[in-house]
Design a protein around this motif. Sequence first.
Motif, PDB file in Angstrom:
ATOM      1  N   ASP A 178       0.430  -1.356  -0.071  1.00 50.47           N
ATOM      2  CA  ASP A 178      -0.075   0.057   0.399  1.00 50.47           C
ATOM      3  C   ASP A 178       1.064   1.503  -0.283  1.00 50.47           C
ATOM      4  OD1 ASP A 178      -2.363  -1.352  -0.060  1.00 50.47           O
ATOM      5  OD2 ASP A 178      -2.156  -1.996   2.241  1.00 50.47           O
ATOM      6  N   ASN A 179       2.701   1.041  -0.337  1.00 47.13           N
ATOM      7  CA  ASN A 179       3.538   2.387   0.470  1.00 47.13           C
ATOM      8  C   ASN A 179       4.137   2.193  -1.139  1.00 47.13           C
ATOM      9  OD1 ASN A 179       4.015   4.581   0.881  1.00 47.13           O
ATOM     10  ND2 ASN A 179       4.855   4.278   3.078  1.00 47.13           N
ATOM     11  N   LEU A 180       4.382   2.043  -2.187  1.00 44.13           N
ATOM     12  CA  LEU A 180       5.162   1.315  -2.899  1.00 44.13           C
ATOM     13  C   LEU A 180       5.533   2.525  -3.744  1.00 44.13           C
ATOM     14  CD1 LEU A 180       4.032  -1.686  -4.544  1.00 44.13           C
ATOM     15  CD2 LEU A 180       5.680  -1.994  -3.270  1.00 44.13           C
ATOM     16  N   LEU A 181       6.903   2.912  -3.989  1.00 48.93           N
ATOM     17  CA  LEU A 181       7.403   3.760  -4.570  1.00 48.93           C
ATOM     18  C   LEU A 181       8.442   2.707  -6.183  1.00 48.93           C
ATOM     19  CD1 LEU A 181       8.517   6.613  -6.090  1.00 48.93           C
ATOM     20  CD2 LEU A 181      10.315   5.749  -4.696  1.00 48.93           C
ATOM     21  N   VAL A 182       7.297   2.764  -7.217  1.00 46.58           N
ATOM     22  CA  VAL A 182       8.461   1.517  -8.388  1.00 46.58           C
ATOM     23  C   VAL A 182       9.311   2.323  -9.508  1.00 46.58           C
ATOM     24  CG1 VAL A 182       7.893  -0.111 -10.202  1.00 46.58           C
ATOM     25  CG2 VAL A 182       6.171   0.354  -8.239  1.00 46.58           C
ATOM     26  N   LYS A 183      10.263   2.170  -9.477  1.00 49.86           N
ATOM     27  CA  LYS A 183      12.123   3.001 -10.223  1.00 49.86           C
ATOM     28  C   LYS A 183      12.001   1.559 -11.548  1.00 49.86           C
ATOM     29  CE  LYS A 183      16.547   3.065 -10.583  1.00 49.86           C
ATOM     30  NZ  LYS A 183      17.643   2.404 -10.999  1.00 49.86           N
ATOM     31  N   PHE A 184      12.796   2.117 -12.339  1.00 56.45           N
ATOM     32  CA  PHE A 184      13.173   1.999 -13.288  1.00 56.45           C
ATOM     33  C   PHE A 184      14.273   3.022 -13.623  1.00 56.45           C
ATOM     34  CE2 PHE A 184      12.508   0.593 -18.224  1.00 56.45           C
ATOM     35  CZ  PHE A 184      13.412  -0.666 -17.660  1.00 56.45           C
ATOM     36  N   CYS A 185      15.499   2.660 -14.837  1.00 53.86           N
ATOM     37  CA  CYS A 185      16.149   3.111 -15.373  1.00 53.86           C
ATOM     38  C   CYS A 185      16.711   2.697 -17.091  1.00 53.86           C
ATOM     39  CB  CYS A 185      17.347   3.848 -14.678  1.00 53.86           C
ATOM     40  SG  CYS A 185      18.095   2.207 -14.051  1.00 53.86           S
ATOM     41  N   ASP A 186      17.223   3.377 -18.121  1.00 52.66           N
ATOM     42  CA  ASP A 186      17.646   3.228 -18.597  1.00 52.66           C
ATOM     43  C   ASP A 186      18.921   2.598 -18.600  1.00 52.66           C
ATOM     44  OD1 ASP A 186      19.884   4.735 -17.779  1.00 52.66           O
ATOM     45  OD2 ASP A 186      19.379   5.844 -19.255  1.00 52.66           O
ATOM     46  N   GLN A 187      19.465   1.415 -17.747  1.00 51.09           N
ATOM     47  CA  GLN A 187      20.629   0.535 -18.034  1.00 51.09           C
ATOM     48  C   GLN A 187      20.575  -0.734 -18.733  1.00 51.09           C
ATOM     49  OE1 GLN A 187      22.159   0.475 -13.852  1.00 51.09           O
ATOM     50  NE2 GLN A 187      22.779   2.148 -14.004  1.00 51.09           N
ATOM     51  N   ASN A 188      21.082  -1.395 -19.029  1.00 49.65           N
ATOM     52  CA  ASN A 188      20.911  -2.986 -19.285  1.00 49.65           C
ATOM     53  C   ASN A 188      20.356  -2.662 -20.788  1.00 49.65           C
ATOM     54  OD1 ASN A 188      23.000  -4.291 -17.117  1.00 49.65           O
ATOM     55  ND2 ASN A 188      20.750  -3.849 -15.810  1.00 49.65           N
ATOM     56  N   GLY A 189      20.577  -1.810 -21.100  1.00 50.20           N
ATOM     57  CA  GLY A 189      20.639  -1.948 -23.081  1.00 50.20           C
ATOM     58  C   GLY A 189      19.110  -1.392 -22.941  1.00 50.20           C
ATOM     59  N   ALA A 190      17.833  -1.290 -22.103  1.00 49.38           N
ATOM     60  CA  ALA A 190      16.593  -0.650 -21.865  1.00 49.38           C
ATOM     61  C   ALA A 190      16.569   0.176 -23.152  1.00 49.38           C
ATOM     62  CB  ALA A 190      16.036   0.214 -20.714  1.00 49.38           C
ATOM     63  N   THR A 191      15.090   0.064 -23.880  1.00 47.44           N
ATOM     64  CA  THR A 191      14.652   0.412 -25.409  1.00 47.44           C
ATOM     65  C   THR A 191      14.261   1.638 -25.319  1.00 47.44           C
ATOM     66  OG1 THR A 191      12.700  -0.578 -25.069  1.00 47.44           O
ATOM     67  CG2 THR A 191      15.146  -0.644 -26.472  1.00 47.44           C
ATOM     68  N   GLU A 192      14.011   1.892 -25.738  1.00 42.69           N
ATOM     69  CA  GLU A 192      12.311   3.571 -25.919  1.00 42.69           C
ATOM     70  C   GLU A 192      11.545   2.991 -25.261  1.00 42.69           C
ATOM     71  OE1 GLU A 192      11.307   7.543 -27.493  1.00 42.69           O
ATOM     72  OE2 GLU A 192      13.209   6.805 -28.310  1.00 42.69           O
ATOM     73  N   ALA A 193      11.051   1.845 -25.937  1.00 38.90           N
ATOM     74  CA  ALA A 193       9.725   1.184 -25.878  1.00 38.90           C
ATOM     75  C   ALA A 193       9.615   0.692 -24.322  1.00 38.90           C
ATOM     76  CB  ALA A 193       9.851   0.334 -27.413  1.00 38.90           C
ATOM     77  N   GLN A 194      10.596  -0.104 -23.854  1.00 40.79           N
ATOM     78  CA  GLN A 194      10.474  -0.473 -22.141  1.00 40.79           C
ATOM     79  C   GLN A 194      10.305   0.562 -21.241  1.00 40.79           C
ATOM     80  OE1 GLN A 194      14.302  -2.714 -22.638  1.00 40.79           O
ATOM     81  NE2 GLN A 194      13.059  -4.963 -22.970  1.00 40.79           N
TER      82      GLN A 194
END
Length: 231
Positions: A150-166
Motif C-alpha cells: 500500500d506504500n510503493l515507489l516503483v523505479k526503473f532506469c535506462d541501464q542494461n540496454g533498456a529501449t525507448e519502447a521499454q
Amino acid sequence: MNRESVKRVLGERVLRPWWALRRRMQAARKALRRAALRNRDFTVLSNNCFGGFVYQRYGLPYRTPTAGLFFMPEDYLRLLRDPRRYLAAPLTFIDPAASRHAAALRAVDPGYGRYPVARLLDVEVFFMHYADEREARAKWTRRAARINWDNLLVKFCDQNGATEAQLRAFDALPYAHKVCFTARAYPGLACGVVLRRDAGEPCVRAETEELYFTRDYPLTRRLNAMRRRVK
C-alpha cells in the motif's frame, strides 16, 4: 623507523581516526535525513541496486527484496505487470551460463558467472552483490515478507540496454508512484527524470544513482507526499 612501522603509525594515528570521523559524519547525515522523513514504511521496487541505496540513505531496514541485485529490462517489466505473483514465487537458482541473458552480460562483464542467478517463474534475478545462493535466498525471503503493497515507489532506469519502447511501457504501468531515471530526455515520458550528471552517457551510471540522484529527484519530498496520499 622501517616501512612497516611507518604504516602502523599512520594507520593508528591518521587513518583510524579519519575513518571513525567519517562514520560519525555519515551517521549524522542519515539521522538528519531520517528526521525529515515522515513516511518510513515504504517499499521501493527497483530494477537494480537503487532499492538498497534508498534505505541506506536513511539508515532504515530494507522493506524490499530488490536490493543488491538487478533484472534485465524485459524481465523487470514482466514482474511489474504481476508483482504479487512473481514475488510470492519460490526462487530457483540456475547455472549462470544457462541464463537467457548470459551472452549479453558476458560481453560487458568478463566476470559474469561469479554471482548467483535465479528464476522467479520466467523472470531472472541476478544477485550481483551476494556471496552465494544461501545468502541470496535468505535475504530475498526475509525482505520480501516486509513489502508494504500500500506504500510503493516503483523505479526503473535506462541501464542494461533498456529501449525507448521499454521505458514507455514502464511509464504506462498503473502505479501511482513511479520514476524512471534516464541520461537524456524522452518527450512525453511522464515519470522520466533526467540525471543531469550523466548527460551524454549511454545510460545513467550506478554511481549517480547511489550518490547524486537527489540533485534531480527530491526523494524525501516524494516519499513524504506518498504518505499523505496513502492516508
